[in-house]
Design a protein around this motif. Structure first.
Motif, PDB file in Angstrom:
ATOM      1  N   THR A  92       0.852  -1.179   0.000  1.00  0.00           N
ATOM      2  CA  THR A  92       0.000   0.000   0.000  1.00  0.00           C
ATOM      3  C   THR A  92       0.895   1.238   0.000  1.00  0.00           C
ATOM      4  OG1 THR A  92      -1.678  -1.165   1.305  1.00  0.00           O
ATOM      5  CG2 THR A  92      -1.857   1.234   1.165  1.00  0.00           C
ATOM      6  N   GLU A 106      -5.411   4.718  -1.312  1.00  0.00           N
ATOM      7  CA  GLU A 106      -6.603   4.209  -0.646  1.00  0.00           C
ATOM      8  C   GLU A 106      -6.707   2.692  -0.760  1.00  0.00           C
ATOM      9  OE1 GLU A 106     -10.047   6.171  -2.111  1.00  0.00           O
ATOM     10  OE2 GLU A 106      -9.440   8.164  -1.377  1.00  0.00           O
ATOM     11  N   GLU A 107      -6.086   2.122  -1.791  1.00  0.00           N
ATOM     12  CA  GLU A 107      -6.201   0.691  -2.007  1.00  0.00           C
ATOM     13  C   GLU A 107      -4.837   0.004  -1.949  1.00  0.00           C
ATOM     14  OE1 GLU A 107      -8.266  -0.241  -5.569  1.00  0.00           O
ATOM     15  OE2 GLU A 107     -10.105   0.798  -4.988  1.00  0.00           O
TER      16      GLU A 107
END
Length: 266
Positions: A69, A74-75
């Protein structure tokens, strides 16, 4: 208990197991577990030019799976396999080779394989002898990790995958020279499958019915697992005792390996 279906890799002509199909596994947990618990991964790839070298290459390497990450992202990225080696090695140079870019490939096509031998199976006839094993074969595209954050993540991940907590209990962070001389490859997985045998011997009915042969031939299983020995201090070592994180890991791994190899044939 979760009712969610396990994540699986899609079966393809390349990855589908045809021989002993009931032994096949395609779920992420099984495949990633075999990769992460293997001391050595075998990575195969084609040479840059058939004219230069007609033989495929296979290398024993250290690595494991991971999902990175990035800061502010965000992902989390899809699970990939991380490998490392000296930046000057041929494999580390391949992602930037003309053959990859000329074919507009997303990376170097590679195959990563891992195998555990969990037992030797001795049946009545040699033709029914076998091994208990766990194996995984993954195909994917290899690229050189350029992002400093992902590279540091992968190096820590691979270090702790060998001995948990080792990264923070060693001299870190790495020096600039160490980081420059070490390359990290990420293999983005395209297809994958596992194959597992975990059973006692299976003999033909005619052999089982032959009492004279059964009296003469011993049949059974020899459980097999890796056993880690007592740590031996280096000549430079001045730390009085072996840290608990090492001794606990050795004890847990030895116990886990022995229990599994015996349970599957009992």
């Amino acid at each position: 208990m979760s009712n969610e279906e396990p994540e699986v890799y899609e079966k393809t002509a390349r990855s589908t197991v045809n021989r002993y199909r009931p032994r096949a596994k395609y779920d992420h947990e099984t495949i990633h577990g075999i990769i992460d618990s293997s001391l050595v991964l075998h990575v195969s790839f084609n040479p840059t030019s058939i004219d230069e070298d007609p033989f495929p290459t296979i290398l024993p390497m250290l690595g494991c799976t991971g999902s990175y990450t990035a800061d502010g992202a965000e992902e989390t990225s899809a699970t990939a396999i991380y490998l490392h080696g000296h930046i000057a090695s041929r494999f580390m140079k391949l992602p930037n080779s003309p053959s990859v870019h000329d074919q507009a490939l997303p990376g170097v096509p590679v195959c990563v394989a891992a195998t555990h031998v969990d037992g030797i199976i001795l049946a009545i006839t040699p033709f029914n002898h076998s091994c208990n094993y766990r194996s995984a074969v993954i195909h994917g595209y290899a690229t050189l990790v350029e992002d400093p954050g992902e590279k540091m993540y992968a190096l820590k991940l691979m270090t702790d995958n060998i001995v948990p907590e080792r990264w923070d209990n060693s001299r870190v962070p790495p020096t600039e020279a160490e980081m420059k001389s070490t390359g990290v490859i990420r293999v983005d997985i395209v297809s994958a499958s596992a194959k597992i045998r975990a059973a006692p011997p299976g003999s033909d009915k005619t052999d089982v019915a032959d009492e004279e042969t059964r009296k003469r031939v011993w049949t059974g299983s020899v459980p097999t697992h890796i056993k880690y020995g007592t740590p031996v201090p280096a000549g430079e070592n001045v730390k009085a005792e072996v840290p608990n994180y090492i001794t606990n890991w050795i004890s847990e791994e030895n116990s886990k390996g022995e229990i599994y190899s015996r349970k599957i044939v009992s």
